[in-house]
Motif scaffolding. Sequence first.
Motif, mmCIF file in Angstrom:
data_model
loop_
_atom_site.group_PDB
_atom_site.id
_atom_site.type_symbol
_atom_site.label_atom_id
_atom_site.label_comp_id
_atom_site.label_asym_id
_atom_site.label_seq_id
_atom_site.Cartn_x
_atom_site.Cartn_y
_atom_site.Cartn_z
ATOM 1 N N ARG A 112 0.836 -1.211 0.000
ATOM 2 C CA ARG A 112 0.000 0.000 0.000
ATOM 3 C C ARG A 112 0.865 1.252 0.000
ATOM 4 O O ARG A 112 0.549 2.233 -0.685
ATOM 5 C CB ARG A 112 -0.933 -0.022 1.207
ATOM 6 C CG ARG A 112 -2.112 -0.975 1.045
ATOM 7 C CD ARG A 112 -3.165 -0.761 2.130
ATOM 8 N NE ARG A 112 -2.693 -1.223 3.435
ATOM 9 C CZ ARG A 112 -2.859 -2.459 3.878
ATOM 10 N NH1 ARG A 112 -3.452 -3.367 3.133
ATOM 11 N NH2 ARG A 112 -2.425 -2.790 5.087
ATOM 12 N N ALA A 113 1.955 1.237 0.766
ATOM 13 C CA ALA A 113 2.840 2.405 0.826
ATOM 14 C C ALA A 113 3.505 2.672 -0.521
ATOM 15 O O ALA A 113 3.703 3.833 -0.907
ATOM 16 C CB ALA A 113 3.893 2.210 1.915
ATOM 17 N N LEU A 114 3.835 1.613 -1.234
ATOM 18 C CA LEU A 114 4.492 1.762 -2.532
ATOM 19 C C LEU A 114 3.496 2.026 -3.659
ATOM 20 O O LEU A 114 3.869 2.546 -4.713
ATOM 21 C CB LEU A 114 5.294 0.496 -2.865
ATOM 22 C CG LEU A 114 6.541 0.240 -2.027
ATOM 23 C CD1 LEU A 114 7.032 -1.193 -2.228
ATOM 24 C CD2 LEU A 114 7.640 1.242 -2.374
ATOM 25 N N GLY A 115 2.225 1.636 -3.444
ATOM 26 C CA GLY A 115 1.209 1.839 -4.470
ATOM 27 C C GLY A 115 1.138 0.717 -5.481
ATOM 28 O O GLY A 115 0.785 0.950 -6.644
ATOM 29 N N VAL A 116 1.469 -0.515 -5.040
ATOM 30 C CA VAL A 116 1.382 -1.666 -5.940
ATOM 31 C C VAL A 116 0.409 -2.686 -5.356
ATOM 32 O O VAL A 116 0.284 -2.821 -4.140
ATOM 33 C CB VAL A 116 2.765 -2.319 -6.162
ATOM 34 C CG1 VAL A 116 3.680 -1.378 -6.917
ATOM 35 C CG2 VAL A 116 3.408 -2.741 -4.841
ATOM 36 N N ASP A 117 -0.270 -3.412 -6.229
ATOM 37 C CA ASP A 117 -1.236 -4.421 -5.816
ATOM 38 C C ASP A 117 -0.555 -5.791 -5.862
ATOM 39 O O ASP A 117 -0.754 -6.574 -6.783
ATOM 40 C CB ASP A 117 -2.460 -4.386 -6.725
ATOM 41 C CG ASP A 117 -3.561 -5.342 -6.261
ATOM 42 O OD1 ASP A 117 -3.501 -5.781 -5.093
ATOM 43 O OD2 ASP A 117 -4.459 -5.634 -7.064
ATOM 44 N N ALA A 118 0.262 -6.058 -4.856
ATOM 45 C CA ALA A 118 1.058 -7.277 -4.844
ATOM 46 C C ALA A 118 0.227 -8.473 -4.395
ATOM 47 O O ALA A 118 -0.392 -8.438 -3.331
ATOM 48 C CB ALA A 118 2.260 -7.110 -3.908
ATOM 49 N N PRO A 119 0.192 -9.545 -5.190
ATOM 50 C CA PRO A 119 -0.585 -10.732 -4.818
ATOM 51 C C PRO A 119 0.175 -11.596 -3.816
ATOM 52 O O PRO A 119 1.407 -11.536 -3.727
ATOM 53 C CB PRO A 119 -0.736 -11.469 -6.153
ATOM 54 C CG PRO A 119 0.524 -11.128 -6.893
ATOM 55 C CD PRO A 119 0.846 -9.706 -6.512
ATOM 56 N N VAL A 120 -0.573 -12.397 -3.062
ATOM 57 C CA VAL A 120 0.050 -13.366 -2.153
ATOM 58 C C VAL A 120 0.433 -14.587 -2.978
ATOM 59 O O VAL A 120 -0.428 -15.253 -3.557
ATOM 60 C CB VAL A 120 -0.914 -13.762 -1.015
ATOM 61 C CG1 VAL A 120 -0.271 -14.822 -0.118
ATOM 62 C CG2 VAL A 120 -1.302 -12.535 -0.195
ATOM 63 N N ARG A 121 1.718 -14.858 -3.046
ATOM 64 C CA ARG A 121 2.229 -15.944 -3.872
ATOM 65 C C ARG A 121 3.361 -16.677 -3.154
ATOM 66 O O ARG A 121 4.009 -16.126 -2.273
ATOM 67 C CB ARG A 121 2.794 -15.401 -5.190
ATOM 68 C CG ARG A 121 1.800 -14.663 -6.077
ATOM 69 C CD ARG A 121 1.028 -15.623 -6.955
ATOM 70 N NE ARG A 121 0.163 -14.909 -7.899
ATOM 71 C CZ ARG A 121 0.562 -14.426 -9.067
ATOM 72 N NH1 ARG A 121 1.819 -14.582 -9.460
ATOM 73 N NH2 ARG A 121 -0.284 -13.791 -9.856
ATOM 74 N N GLN A 122 3.621 -17.888 -3.603
ATOM 75 C CA GLN A 122 4.818 -18.587 -3.170
ATOM 76 C C GLN A 122 6.013 -18.048 -3.948
ATOM 77 O O GLN A 122 5.882 -17.575 -5.082
ATOM 78 C CB GLN A 122 4.677 -20.093 -3.398
ATOM 79 C CG GLN A 122 3.642 -20.752 -2.503
ATOM 80 C CD GLN A 122 3.969 -20.648 -1.022
ATOM 81 O OE1 GLN A 122 5.144 -20.625 -0.647
ATOM 82 N NE2 GLN A 122 2.952 -20.580 -0.187
ATOM 83 N N SER A 123 7.174 -18.102 -3.331
ATOM 84 C CA SER A 123 8.389 -17.592 -3.954
ATOM 85 C C SER A 123 8.595 -18.227 -5.324
ATOM 86 O O SER A 123 8.460 -19.439 -5.490
ATOM 87 C CB SER A 123 9.593 -17.889 -3.060
ATOM 88 O OG SER A 123 10.778 -17.383 -3.631
ATOM 89 N N GLY A 124 8.906 -17.385 -6.315
ATOM 90 C CA GLY A 124 9.124 -17.846 -7.678
ATOM 91 C C GLY A 124 7.904 -17.758 -8.571
ATOM 92 O O GLY A 124 8.028 -17.782 -9.794
ATOM 93 N N ASP A 125 6.714 -17.642 -7.973
ATOM 94 C CA ASP A 125 5.471 -17.557 -8.742
ATOM 95 C C ASP A 125 5.134 -16.078 -8.950
ATOM 96 O O ASP A 125 4.346 -15.504 -8.227
ATOM 97 C CB ASP A 125 4.353 -18.277 -7.998
ATOM 98 C CG ASP A 125 3.028 -18.261 -8.763
ATOM 99 O OD1 ASP A 125 3.039 -17.859 -9.950
ATOM 100 O OD2 ASP A 125 2.004 -18.638 -8.177
ATOM 101 N N VAL A 126 5.749 -15.478 -9.959
ATOM 102 C CA VAL A 126 5.611 -14.038 -10.155
ATOM 103 C C VAL A 126 4.843 -13.674 -11.419
ATOM 104 O O VAL A 126 4.657 -12.489 -11.706
ATOM 105 C CB VAL A 126 7.009 -13.352 -10.193
ATOM 106 C CG1 VAL A 126 7.742 -13.571 -8.892
ATOM 107 C CG2 VAL A 126 7.838 -13.850 -11.377
ATOM 108 N N ALA A 127 4.364 -14.652 -12.167
ATOM 109 C CA ALA A 127 3.659 -14.354 -13.416
ATOM 110 C C ALA A 127 2.437 -13.480 -13.157
ATOM 111 O O ALA A 127 1.603 -13.785 -12.307
ATOM 112 C CB ALA A 127 3.234 -15.653 -14.100
ATOM 113 N N GLY A 128 2.363 -12.362 -13.878
ATOM 114 C CA GLY A 128 1.228 -11.459 -13.741
ATOM 115 C C GLY A 128 1.282 -10.536 -12.541
ATOM 116 O O GLY A 128 0.356 -9.755 -12.323
ATOM 117 N N SER A 129 2.341 -10.608 -11.754
ATOM 118 C CA SER A 129 2.480 -9.709 -10.603
ATOM 119 C C SER A 129 2.965 -8.339 -11.079
ATOM 120 O O SER A 129 3.507 -8.209 -12.177
ATOM 121 C CB SER A 129 3.456 -10.288 -9.586
ATOM 122 O OG SER A 129 4.753 -10.443 -10.151
#
Length: 229
Positions: A112-129
């Motif tokens: 929220r402070a950075l202004g990004v909508d980061a999803p809850v994911r396991q490490s390495g699963d970054v597709a579409g983040s």
Amino acid sequence: MNEQAMKEVVAQILSCVLKEMASPSGQCHSCAPEDGPVPVELSARHVHLSEKDAIALFGAPLTHARDLSQPGQFLCKERVRLIGPKGVMDNVAILGPSRGKSQVEISKTDARALGVDAPVRQSGDVAGSPGILLSSATGLVGLEEGVIVAARHIHMAPEDAARFGVSDKDMVSVRLGTERPVVFEDVLVRVSDKFKLAMHIDADEGNASGWKKGVDGVIVARSGQSHEH
């Protein structure tokens, strides 16, 4: 079944029920796999860099500062700035060794402070983040994706998994024995002979539960394998 055998079965069931009622975790220790303790560690915001991005930021590969609890993992001497649409965060830790792809792990509060909508994911699963900018005193790197909130998980060696009665990718619930006891559900079990037993939670989860160094958790439920990719 004769009368004596019946009495023995009834006595065993009664003993199990009484132990379950007396157990804080709500489990019968004699009728279930071992349920603790699991060391719980706080995983604060950090960055994993590819060697290419490390060189772009610092002009050289990452350098070792000190070892971390997981074998082969280390804190780097280098630090990086995160630049989001709404804010920046300085002096963010970098963990080594370098990876094939850069990744930023933050909390929901950080997001929220950075202004990004980061999803809850396991490490390495970054597709579409979402992506983000990384900067140092001498370089700037833009990530098109890679910002996630790391899902809580437990690292286990195979012998730990056998002792707890779980397998790689199983999901479990873990009760933290803090001054504000809480049960964390959907905790992914990760099993490898390269791992050392430890549960990792982020800063938001740590603050909410009253976590402090030395806190242990207890596995109180097991629910089979996750379907996450």
